[in-house]
Design a protein around this motif. Structure first.
Motif, PDB file in Angstrom:
ATOM      1  N   PHE A  32      -5.429   4.084  10.195  1.00 52.47           N
ATOM      2  CA  PHE A  32      -5.132   2.696   9.837  1.00 52.47           C
ATOM      3  C   PHE A  32      -5.578   1.839  11.018  1.00 52.47           C
ATOM      4  CE2 PHE A  32      -2.319   5.533   7.680  1.00 52.47           C
ATOM      5  CZ  PHE A  32      -2.130   4.998   6.420  1.00 52.47           C
ATOM      6  N   VAL A  48      -0.089  -6.472   8.902  1.00 54.11           N
ATOM      7  CA  VAL A  48       1.039  -6.113   8.036  1.00 54.11           C
ATOM      8  C   VAL A  48       2.181  -7.054   8.417  1.00 54.11           C
ATOM      9  CG1 VAL A  48       2.557  -4.252   7.274  1.00 54.11           C
ATOM     10  CG2 VAL A  48       0.233  -3.715   8.038  1.00 54.11           C
ATOM     11  N   ASN A 106      -5.576  -3.678  10.663  1.00 49.07           N
ATOM     12  CA  ASN A 106      -4.855  -4.271   9.534  1.00 49.07           C
ATOM     13  C   ASN A 106      -3.818  -5.264  10.047  1.00 49.07           C
ATOM     14  OD1 ASN A 106      -5.891  -2.417   7.301  1.00 49.07           O
ATOM     15  ND2 ASN A 106      -5.070  -0.941   8.759  1.00 49.07           N
ATOM     16  N   VAL A 118       5.743  -0.713   8.244  1.00 49.95           N
ATOM     17  CA  VAL A 118       5.225   0.629   7.942  1.00 49.95           C
ATOM     18  C   VAL A 118       6.414   1.567   7.821  1.00 49.95           C
ATOM     19  CG1 VAL A 118       3.809   2.556   8.744  1.00 49.95           C
ATOM     20  CG2 VAL A 118       3.102   0.190   9.227  1.00 49.95           C
ATOM     21  N   ILE A 169       3.300  -0.866   4.153  1.00 46.06           N
ATOM     22  CA  ILE A 169       2.619   0.421   3.990  1.00 46.06           C
ATOM     23  C   ILE A 169       3.667   1.512   3.933  1.00 46.06           C
ATOM     24  CG2 ILE A 169       1.033   2.096   5.031  1.00 46.06           C
ATOM     25  CD1 ILE A 169      -0.303  -0.261   6.501  1.00 46.06           C
ATOM     26  N   LEU A 220       0.859  -1.188   0.000  1.00 49.64           N
ATOM     27  CA  LEU A 220       0.000   0.000   0.000  1.00 49.64           C
ATOM     28  C   LEU A 220       0.888   1.228   0.000  1.00 49.64           C
ATOM     29  CD1 LEU A 220      -2.709   1.516   0.334  1.00 49.64           C
ATOM     30  CD2 LEU A 220      -2.527   1.104   2.801  1.00 49.64           C
TER      31      LEU A 220
END
Length: 195
Positions: free
Chosen positions: A130, A135, A133, A143, A119, A95
């Protein structure tokens, strides 16, 4: 409305096309578009890209094995909602927020096994939430806040109740990597670590 569609990118037999002007799906000034239950597989570039497109909904979609970015909202696309999507196995980033993605929500997504980053947030991407989620298992960063000076950084982003685990490799890895002159980031009630 774009619904119930499978897009085979056939990346092995097509030239690379950059994400600001190409993608498995590309929206340009397409306000209010709704994308649901779409699979983009193996596009040689970005899976789903939307630029200068406000109020876009991306829901229950899968973007996998694209050579560069999975999902790429950018160029002033505001108030987007991305929920219950699976972004995995993409060459670089799952993303990628770029250029004034603001006042948006990213909820209940699975973002995993992307080449470098789960991300990525940067150029004036501010005031986003956010939530819930996962990840996981991305190549280097879960991130990443990119290295931007204060006037261009992504400010006031909130991460709430996400699971950010097992990111990185044997040499280097980060759950969160906050670079640049970023302020107002809130990280609340997340699981961050390695299993």
């Amino acid at each position: 409305v774009i619904e119930d569609l499978a897009i085979d990118g056939n990346r092995e037999n097509n030239p690379h096309l950059g994400g600001c002007r190409g993608g498995g799906i590309l929206l340009y000034r397409a306000h209010g578009t709704q994308i649901r239950r779409v699979l983009v597989d193996g596009y040689h570039g970005d899976g789903i890209s939307y630029q200068q497109s406000d109020d876009v909904l991306v829901e229950d979609c899968t973007v996998r094995r694209c050579s560069h970015l999975g999902l790429h909202p950018g160029s002033g696309s505001q108030r987007t909602i991305v929920r219950r999507c699976r972004l995995h196995g993409n060459g670089s980033i799952g993303l990628f927020l770029c250029w004034r993605v603001r006042h948006s929500r990213f909820e209940g997504n699975d973002i995993f096994e992307n080449g470098v980053t789960g991300i990525s947030i940067g150029h004036k991407d501010s005031d986003n939430v956010f939530r819930h989620n996962t990840v996981a298992r991305n190549g280097k960063y879960g991130v990443l806040f990119r290295n931007e000076p204060y006037v261009l950084a992504g400010h006031r982003n909130r991460f709430e109740q996400n699971r950010i685990v097992d990111n990185g490799n044997d040499q280097e890895g980060y759950g969160f990597y906050i670079d640049g002159e970023t302020e107002g980031t809130e990280i609340v009630g997340n699981v961050i670590g390695n299993t």
